[in-house]
Every structure is written in C-alpha cells, then in structure tokens.
Design a protein around this motif. Structure first.
Motif, PDB file in Angstrom:
ATOM      1  N   THR A 152      -7.305  -4.874  -4.095  1.00 30.87           N
ATOM      2  CA  THR A 152      -8.527  -5.679  -3.940  1.00 30.87           C
ATOM      3  C   THR A 152      -9.489  -5.021  -2.959  1.00 30.87           C
ATOM      4  N   GLY A 153      -9.004  -4.065  -2.214  1.00 25.85           N
ATOM      5  CA  GLY A 153      -9.858  -3.463  -1.178  1.00 25.85           C
ATOM      6  C   GLY A 153      -9.918  -4.299   0.089  1.00 25.85           C
ATOM      7  N   TYR A 170       0.516   3.948  -2.882  1.00 25.63           N
ATOM      8  CA  TYR A 170      -0.079   5.266  -2.657  1.00 25.63           C
ATOM      9  C   TYR A 170       0.986   6.347  -2.445  1.00 25.63           C
ATOM     10  N   SER A 194      -7.477   2.915  -6.236  1.00 24.94           N
ATOM     11  CA  SER A 194      -7.019   1.606  -5.767  1.00 24.94           C
ATOM     12  C   SER A 194      -7.075   0.541  -6.857  1.00 24.94           C
ATOM     13  N   ASP A 227       5.315   6.185   4.879  1.00 24.97           N
ATOM     14  CA  ASP A 227       5.532   6.582   3.486  1.00 24.97           C
ATOM     15  C   ASP A 227       5.397   8.095   3.365  1.00 24.97           C
ATOM     16  N   LEU A 257      -6.076  -4.096   3.963  1.00 31.48           N
ATOM     17  CA  LEU A 257      -6.018  -3.637   5.356  1.00 31.48           C
ATOM     18  C   LEU A 257      -6.940  -4.463   6.259  1.00 31.48           C
ATOM     19  N   ASN A 259       0.840  -1.208   0.000  1.00 30.62           N
ATOM     20  CA  ASN A 259       0.000   0.000   0.000  1.00 30.62           C
ATOM     21  C   ASN A 259       0.864   1.243   0.000  1.00 30.62           C
TER      22      ASN A 259
END
Ligand code: ADP
Length: 463
Positions: free
Chosen positions: A425-426, A366, A419, A394, A429, A362
């Motif tokens: 894939t969502g 992002y 995303s 990050d 997290l 992630n």
C-alpha cells in the motif's frame, strides 16, 4: 445590572491625581501666605496704635480736664476711637459713642493693666462680628486713662476677604492641571500608541514594559510557528487524501471493469476464474489500503500522552507475528526465524504486532526465493534509558542510500521495489514509524543494496 466594566482611563487617573495635588498645594500655600501676611500686618498696626496712644498721652498730660475733652472732641473722626476715663474709671469722653460718662470702664483689663503698669494692650475677639478690637490704654500722671482702640479684621475674616483671589488661583490650578494631564497622558501614551502588536519589542519601549512585551513577542512567535505547523499539517493532509483517492482508483477501475464485462456476458466461461481472481486481488488491495489509512488516521489523532497502555511481551508478540506470516514466507521459499531475549514494554499490543508484521511482511516481499528473514528481540541499556528492540533482517534486494529516509513517508515506494505488484500500500513503514513514536521510540534502517536490509524498531522499555 451587571454591565461590562469600562476600562480605566489613564488621562482621567492622571487628571484626578494631579488635580488633588495642585488644589492641596494651592490651598496650603495660600493659607500659609495669608496667615504670615496677617500676622505681620497685625504686629505693625499694633505698634502704630501703641505709638499713637503714647503720643496722645503725652499731649493730654499737661492739660486740664476741659482742655483734654476739647482736644479729643476737636479731632477729625477716623478709624481710631479715643476714650478718656477719669481716675475713678468713669468715661468722660468717648469718640465711639455720643453719650459720655455713662459706663464705668475701670474694670476693663486693659485699663486695669494701665492703672497698674502705666500701659495696657489687649486684643478682644468678637465672635459674632468676625472682627477683633485692639485696645491700648495709657495712664496719665493724675490717674486718668486715655484709651485708643481700633477695629480690624480677624484672621478668619481676612482669609474670607481673600476668597476671590483664592478662587481665581484655584481655577487657574484646575485649568493648568487639565493641560498638564493631557500633556502627560500624550507623552506617556506616545510609545504605547507606536507599539506594533506584530513586533512588540521594536521601537521606543518602556523598560518597565519589557517583560510583558517580551512575553507577547514570544507568544507571537509561538503562534506563527503553530500556524506554520498547522498549514504544513493541512498541506500534508490534503496531499494524503489526494494520494489515497489516487491509490483507490486503480483497484476500483479493475473491479468495476472486470465485473461489468462478466455481467454483460463478454467474458468467455474459461476466463471467468481469472477475472474473478483479479477482482478478488484488487478487492484485497483496497481492503489493505483502507485498513492502513484508518490505522494511520487513528495514530494521527492519538498522542503518546493519551495512549492507553498495558504490558506487552515483545518476544511473544514477535513470535505470534512470525507464526501468522510463516505461510507467506513458505509460499515464497524464504526461511523465517524468530528468537532473542524476553523484553517487556508498556504499550498497545495490536499496534506493536502490526508494526512488527509490516516489517516482516516487507522483508519477505523484498527478498528473493531462497533468502532468509531473521527476527531478533532484545533489550539495550538500563534504567530510564532502557530500550527494547525488534530487529528484522533480510537477505533481500536492499534499499538505495537516497531512499533510506524517504521510505518512511506515506506512499513512498522505491523504484525497484515493484511494491504494487506484491500488494503493497505504500503505507506500511509510515505506520511503523508512527507506532514507534506512539511508544516513545523510533525506527531505523541499515541496508546494503543487493545484499539485504535490517530494520530496527526501538521502544521505550517502561516496565
Ligand atoms: P509498501 O507497501 O510499498 O511496501 P512500505 O511503506 O512498507 O510500503 O515501504 C515503502 C518502501 O520501502 C517500499 O516500497 C520499498 O521500496 C521499501 N522497502 C521497505 N522494506 C524493504 C525491505 N525490507 N527491503 C527493501 N526495500 C524495502
């Protein structure tokens, strides 16, 4: 035959106990009263008989033998028997039998008593007749003895004669007991009948039953809560399945549409590579989705209590993950570094690596080119409270405050994240959160939109 045992009946138990008490009470009182009455009667009739004997002695005293016999014989026969004995003890007259002068009664105890002391009183029991005979003997001046006697019922016979009234009394006691036990049962049962199983503590409740009803009430509440939780879980599962099918639709449509066009020869030769690439990307996305769904459903079934555990070197796991993702970072022009202190936990190594991997992935996805992703492993606290942590920081787009809690939900994506375009894939997290719970830990996020985010995964340091 092992038949099912019938439950005990309250009304029957009450009836039995009350009846036993009532019968016992009736019997004791009846016997006591009858005995007292009998003894009173006996004393009175003895007194009367003694009086009669003395009176007879007084009347007979001045008379001659012939006059005495004539006087006695002239009496109207009654319940009292008169026996006249001469000075030698020979019976001269007896109103009880016809023949006179038969037996000699001189040795009879009451006669002996009378001869010695002027008067003799005696009760003689007859075993066979259930009857007692009361004798009173009086000595006359010339040595003759007049004896009067009367038969009367013995105590046993007297009791026997009371059998009918006693029986009636017992029947009344049984009927009264039936009525009383019905009434008592009804009164005892009234608060129980009125019990509301759904709300046992409401209404008129016996104090003695409060603990039991309290427990039932508590269990009802627990059940309701569990039901609600179950319903909620069921709803979430349904929503999740719907989401999964929805997420699968797009890649499948792309795959089947593109491959169909190739199969039908509708794609120009120079475009087939592009079509092939699209099919490959969507297939990859499907694979990732299916993997994540499987991981989550495994985590849903597992619990911290049944978890298989082994020592995991957290710093090593983080290093391996970064090594694996280094090509991805490099491709995007992002600097990826990993460091920190050694930390060991007890847990499931592949799951921990997947969680770290999702966070790092992630962070790379992002973050714009030129940014950095830093992974730090360490320990905080000590003893039981000791926790090992992995921080993934990050310098990317950051997360808006209103999204910070929601991003851990399944299929939640922030609007700005794009995303899907980066193959998300969502579920990443959601898996991290579950993996943290599985290890008795948690995951938190700090972020400044536009400047970057820091995720911290904390695990219980059990080693
Ligand atoms: P996805 O596959 O969409 O990344 P995740 O569950 O991993 O699913 O993340 C959920 C959402 O959280 C993402 O869509 C994104 O909006 C946000 N997010 C996660 N990590 C970061 C990050 N490091 N920086 C900014 N946003 C992030």
């Amino acid at each position: 035959m092992a038949g099912k045992q019938r439950p005990r009946s309250l009304s029957r138990s009450l009836f039995g106990t009350l009846l036993a008490f009532a019968l016992l009470a009736v019997l004791v009182v009846a016997v006591a009263l009858v005995t007292i009455a009998y003894h009173g009667q006996e004393a009175r009739s003895e007194e009367a008989l003694v009086g009669q004997a003395r009176q007879s002695a007084r009347v007979l005293e001045p008379c001659t033998a012939e006059e005495r016999i004539a006087l006695l014989a002239g009496q109207i026969p009654g319940p009292v028997r008169f026996t006249l004995m001469d000075a030698g003890g020979a019976v001269v007259f007896d109103s009880g039998t016809d023949e006179a002068g038969g037996e000699n009664h001189g040795s009879r105890p009451e006669v002996v008593q009378a001869e010695e002391g002027g008067e003799g009183v005696l009760v003689r029991h007859s075993d066979t007749l259930n009857q007692d005979t009361l004798y009173v003997a009086e000595r006359l001046d010339d040595g003759w003895v007049i004896r009067v006697s009367e038969e009367r019922m013995s105590l046993v016979a007297f009791l026997g004669s009371m059998a009918v009234p006693l029986g009636v009394l017992l029947v009344i006691a049984v009927l009264g007991t039936i009525l009383l036990s019905r009434l008592l049962t009804w009164r005892i049962m009234r608060p129980l009948d009125g019990l509301d199983p759904g709300n046992p503590l409401a209404g008129d409740v016996y104090g003695e039953m409060q603990p039991l009803l309290g427990r039932i009430d508590q269990q009802q509440r627990q059940l309701r809560l569990q039901n609600e939780e179950l319903k909620q879980a069921e709803g979430m599962r349904r929503e999740f399945s719907a989401n999964v099918s929805h997420e699968m639709k797009t890649p499948l449509q792309v795959i089947s549409g593109s491959s169909e066009m190739i199969a039908e020869g509708l794609v120009a030769p120079q475009d087939t590579r592009e079509f092939g690439r699209r099919i490959y990307l969507e297939a990859q996305r499907l694979r990732a989705l299916i993997n994540d769904v499987l991981t989550l459903s495994r985590l849903d079934e597992a619990s911290a209590a049944t978890a298989e555990r082994a020592p995991v070197d957290l710093l090593e796991a983080a290093r391996r993950t970064c090594e694996r993702l280094e090509p991805l970072a490099e491709e995007k022009g992002i600097g990826l570094s990993c460091g920190g202190a050694a930390a060991a936990v007890s847990g499931n190594e592949p799951l921990i690596e997947q969680a770290i991997g999702n966070l790092v992935q992630n962070a790379i996805r992002y973050t714009e080119a030129g940014g950095t992703v830093t992974v730090t492993v360490g320990c905080s606290g000590d003893g039981d409270a000791a926790r090992a942590f992995v921080k993934v920081r990050d310098t990317g787009i950051g997360i808006a405050p209103e999204d910070r809690e929601k991003i851990f939900e399944r299929f939640y994506r922030s609007e700005k994240s794009r995303s899907k375009e980066t193959g998300g894939t969502g579920l990443g997290l959601a898996i991290v959160k579950h993996a943290a719970l599985y290890h008795g830990g948690d995951v938190a996020v700090q972020s400044e939109p536009g400047r970057g985010s820091e995720f911290i995964l904390r695990l219980r340091n059990l080693l």
